[in-house]
Design a protein around this motif. Structure first.
Motif, mmCIF file in Angstrom:
data_model
loop_
_atom_site.group_PDB
_atom_site.id
_atom_site.type_symbol
_atom_site.label_atom_id
_atom_site.label_comp_id
_atom_site.label_asym_id
_atom_site.label_seq_id
_atom_site.Cartn_x
_atom_site.Cartn_y
_atom_site.Cartn_z
ATOM 1 N N GLN A 42 -0.834 -1.063 -4.442
ATOM 2 C CA GLN A 42 -1.963 -0.039 -4.385
ATOM 3 C C GLN A 42 -0.834 1.665 -5.000
ATOM 4 O OE1 GLN A 42 -5.050 -0.119 -4.693
ATOM 5 N NE2 GLN A 42 -4.173 -3.358 -4.118
ATOM 6 N N GLU A 63 -4.041 0.559 -8.562
ATOM 7 C CA GLU A 63 -3.105 -0.935 -9.109
ATOM 8 C C GLU A 63 -2.503 -0.626 -10.073
ATOM 9 O OE1 GLU A 63 -6.039 -3.435 -6.214
ATOM 10 O OE2 GLU A 63 -5.797 -4.830 -8.330
ATOM 11 N N GLY A 96 -5.625 12.093 -4.900
ATOM 12 C CA GLY A 96 -6.163 11.604 -3.744
ATOM 13 C C GLY A 96 -6.613 9.854 -3.972
ATOM 14 N N ASN A 150 0.625 -1.259 -0.206
ATOM 15 C CA ASN A 150 -0.198 -0.077 0.196
ATOM 16 C C ASN A 150 0.757 1.282 -0.139
ATOM 17 O OD1 ASN A 150 1.006 -0.193 2.366
ATOM 18 N ND2 ASN A 150 -1.139 -0.400 3.308
ATOM 19 N N CYS A 151 2.100 1.295 0.062
ATOM 20 C CA CYS A 151 3.345 2.157 -0.033
ATOM 21 C C CYS A 151 2.720 3.272 0.746
ATOM 22 C CB CYS A 151 2.786 2.970 -1.555
ATOM 23 S SG CYS A 151 3.337 1.663 -3.417
ATOM 24 N N ASN A 152 2.319 3.111 1.735
ATOM 25 C CA ASN A 152 2.815 4.396 2.947
ATOM 26 C C ASN A 152 3.984 4.052 3.919
ATOM 27 O OD1 ASN A 152 2.376 1.334 4.508
ATOM 28 N ND2 ASN A 152 1.093 2.031 5.440
ATOM 29 N N VAL A 193 -5.963 6.177 -6.576
ATOM 30 C CA VAL A 193 -5.599 4.579 -5.860
ATOM 31 C C VAL A 193 -4.880 4.139 -7.530
ATOM 32 C CG1 VAL A 193 -4.580 2.977 -4.796
ATOM 33 C CG2 VAL A 193 -4.879 4.504 -3.319
ATOM 34 N N PRO A 211 -0.189 5.788 -4.588
ATOM 35 C CA PRO A 211 -1.410 6.151 -4.523
ATOM 36 C C PRO A 211 -0.597 7.812 -5.187
ATOM 37 C CG PRO A 211 -0.277 6.056 -2.523
ATOM 38 C CD PRO A 211 0.175 5.261 -3.441
ATOM 39 N N GLN A 212 -1.788 8.469 -6.293
ATOM 40 C CA GLN A 212 -1.753 9.423 -6.723
ATOM 41 C C GLN A 212 -1.968 10.745 -6.007
ATOM 42 O OE1 GLN A 212 -1.221 7.846 -10.738
ATOM 43 N NE2 GLN A 212 -0.703 6.725 -8.778
ATOM 44 N N GLU A 213 -1.482 11.886 -7.273
ATOM 45 C CA GLU A 213 -2.096 13.072 -6.522
ATOM 46 C C GLU A 213 -3.305 13.697 -6.547
ATOM 47 O OE1 GLU A 213 0.367 15.473 -9.091
ATOM 48 O OE2 GLU A 213 2.612 14.619 -8.510
#
Length: 420
Positions: free
Chosen positions: A148, A158, A154, A111-113, A156, A150-152
C-alpha cells in the motif's frame, strides 16, 4: 532489478498504412493489466526486487526483539524519484534467522508506515529451503502481499507482489552458507499483457516495470518480453529493437496511446541451432573494451563456449566443474575453452574478480547487457535467452551441442567427443 519467471494474454489489430515499406505488415498490440495468481496456467515471470541493508534503524518501529538475530532491508519503490528528487522512496523488510530452531521469519511493511507491529509475520522451516518450484512435488512457499503505497494526493496505490522466503539450490553454491538462509526474493506480480498473431505464431507480449513499481500503462520507455507457447523467446526488448522471434524478424516500431506497434520484416535464416555453421561472432575484450573477432581463434579447434554473467548464480555455481574439465584438456592444442560474460560496463571489475577468484584461465570476453537482443552481437545472433548456456563447436565451425543450464551434460558430451 533483475528477472525471474511468471505470464500473460490479449488482442490484435493489423494495419498496413503505418509501414515503412509497403510489403511489411504492421501489427498493433493492445494491452490490459493482469495480476498473476496460483491459478495462472501460462509460463510467467516477474521482476526481482533487490534489497539494500539498512544500518540506521532509528526511523523504524515495531521491530521484534524476541526472535534472535535479525536484519532490516529496504527495497526501492521508485528509482527515478530517488535519483531525480533525492527523496527516499522505499519499503522495509524484517528477516530473522534462528539457526538453533531451524526457523526463518519475514515481515514486510506492506502499508509503508515504517512500523512492523501492524504487519503479518510469516514463519518458515529450514527443511523446506532450496526446493526448485519446477520440481515435481516441490512446496510452493511463495506468499502474496499487497503493498500500500501512499500518494502525494493523500490516496494509496496498491502494488501486488510475491515473496519467496528461500532461493532454490541453483543459487546455494554461489552464496556463503550463512548467507543462504538470509536470502529471499520479492518479485512483481502484475504486468500489462497483450496477444498478437504474427503469422504463423500466436505471440504473447508482456510489459514489465524496470525502475518503478507504480505505472499506468505502456510507454516508449517500457521493456517487453515475447513468448510463443509456454516459454520466453525474447526478453528485455525496447522500442527500436529488431529481434528474431522463432524464424521471424520483427521490429518494435513505436508505442502510441498505450499500444505497441510491431513491424514484420519477414523470415530470418536461423543459424543458432545444432547442425548450423557458427555465424561470425564479435565480443569485447575485458581490458580495453575493444571488439574481437572470435571465430579466428576457433579455427581448427573444438570449442567449448560458456555464456555467463556476474549476476547469474547458476553460472557461478557451474564454474568449478568447467575448471576441472579445462585442467584435464588444456594441454590439447585442438581444444579451446571460451567465456562470454553478459554484463553492464559498470560491472566489468566484478567480472574480472570472478575470473580471478575461480581461476577461469581461458579467454573471456564480454557483451553489454543492453545488446542482448542486438543481431550483430553473439547473444542476438545465437538467440541466447538463458544463462548459463553452453555451446560446443567442432573443428569445421559447426554447432554440435547446445544446452542452457546443464553443465554436467555439456561437459560429458565434450569428454566423450574427445575420447572418440
Amino acid at each position: 532489478m533483475k528477472r525471474m519467471i511468471c505470464l500473460f494474454g490479449l488482442f490484435l489489430f493489423v494495419r498496413t498504412d503505418l509501414t515503412a515499406q509497403e510489403s511489411n505488415k504492421i501489427y498493433e498490440v493492445d494491452f490490459e493489466y493482469k495480476i498473476t495468481s496460483d491459478s495462472t496456467t501460462l509460463y510467467t515471470h516477474g521482476i526481482i526486487l533487490f534489497p539494500d541493508k539498512v544500518e540506521d534503524l532509528s526511523i523504524l518501529k515495531g521491530i521484534p526483539q524476541n526472535l534472535g538475530e535479525y536484519r532490516i532491508e529496504s527495497i526501492t519503490i521508485d528509482h527515478l524519484k530517488e535519483r531525480r528528487e533525492g527523496v527516499l522512496s522505499r519499503f522495509y523488510v524484517y528477516i530473522s534467522v534462528d539457526k538453533n530452531k531451524g526457523k526463518k521469519y519475514i515481515i514486510v511493511d506492506t502499508n509503508c508506515n515504517q512500523d512492523f507491529s501492524d504487519d503479518q509475520m510469516y514463519e518458515f522451516d529450514f527443511a523446506d529451503a532450496g526446493e526448485n518450484l519446477k520440481m515435481e512435488g516441490a512446496k510452493d512457499l511463495r506468499f502474496p502481499i499487497a503493498l500500500q503505497i501512499p500518494q502525494e494526493n493523500g490516496g494509496v496505490r496498491e502494488v501486488p507482489l510475491w515473496v519467496r522466503p528461500f532461493l532454490d539450490n541453483n543459487y546455494k553454491a554461489s552464496l556463503p552458507e550463512d548467507e543462504y538462509y538470509w536470502s529471499y526474493w520479492i518479485t512483481t506480480r502484475s504486468m500489462f499483457q497483450g496477444k498478437v498473431t504474427i503469422d504463423p505464431y500466436e505471440v504473447y507480449v508482456t510489459e514489465w516495470p524496470k525502475h518503478v513499481l507504480i505505472r499506468d500503462g505502456v510507454t516508449e520507455k517500457s521493456y517487453f518480453d515475447f513468448n510463443v507457447g509456454d516459454s520466453i523467446d525474447v526478453s528485455d526488448c525496447i522500442v527500436g529493437d529488431t529481434i528474431i522471434l522463432r524464424d521471424k524478424k520483427i521490429k518494435l516500431s513505436k508505442v502510441e496511446n498505450g499500444k505497441l506497434y510491431i513491424e514484420d520484416l519477414g523470415f530470418w535464416a536461423d543459424s543458432s541451432k545444432v547442425g548450423d555453421i557458427l555465424p561470425e561472432l564479435y565480443a569485447n575484450r575485458l581490458d580495453d573494451g575493444h571488439p574481437i573477432f572470435l571465430n579466428k581463434m576457433m579455427k581448427g579447434k573444438y570449442v567449448f563456449i560458456d555464456f555467463w554473467g556476474s549476476w547469474c548464480g547458476p553460472c557461478i555455481a557451474g564454474f568449478p566443474k568447467v575448471v576441472e574439465a579445462y585442467r584435464k584438456l588444456k594441454e590439447k592444442d585442438d581444444v579451446l575453452f571460451m567465456g562470454i560474460a553478459l554484463d553492464r560496463p559498470d560491472d566489468i571489475e566484478k567480472v574480472k574478480e570472478l575470473i580471478k577468484e575461480h581461476d577461469l584461465s581461458w579467454p573471456n570476453f564480454w557483451v553489454d547487457r543492453k545488446d542482448v537482443n542486438n543481431l550483430l552481437m553473439p547473444h542476438g545472433k545465437l538467440r541466447i535467452e538463458y544463462l548459463p548456456t553452453y555451446l560446443i563447436i567442432d573443428k569445421k565451425g559447426k554447432i554440435i551441442y547446445r544446452t542452457d543450464g546443464t553443465v554436467d551434460e555439456a561437459l560429458d558430451f565434450l569428454m566423450n567427443l574427445l575420447a572418440e
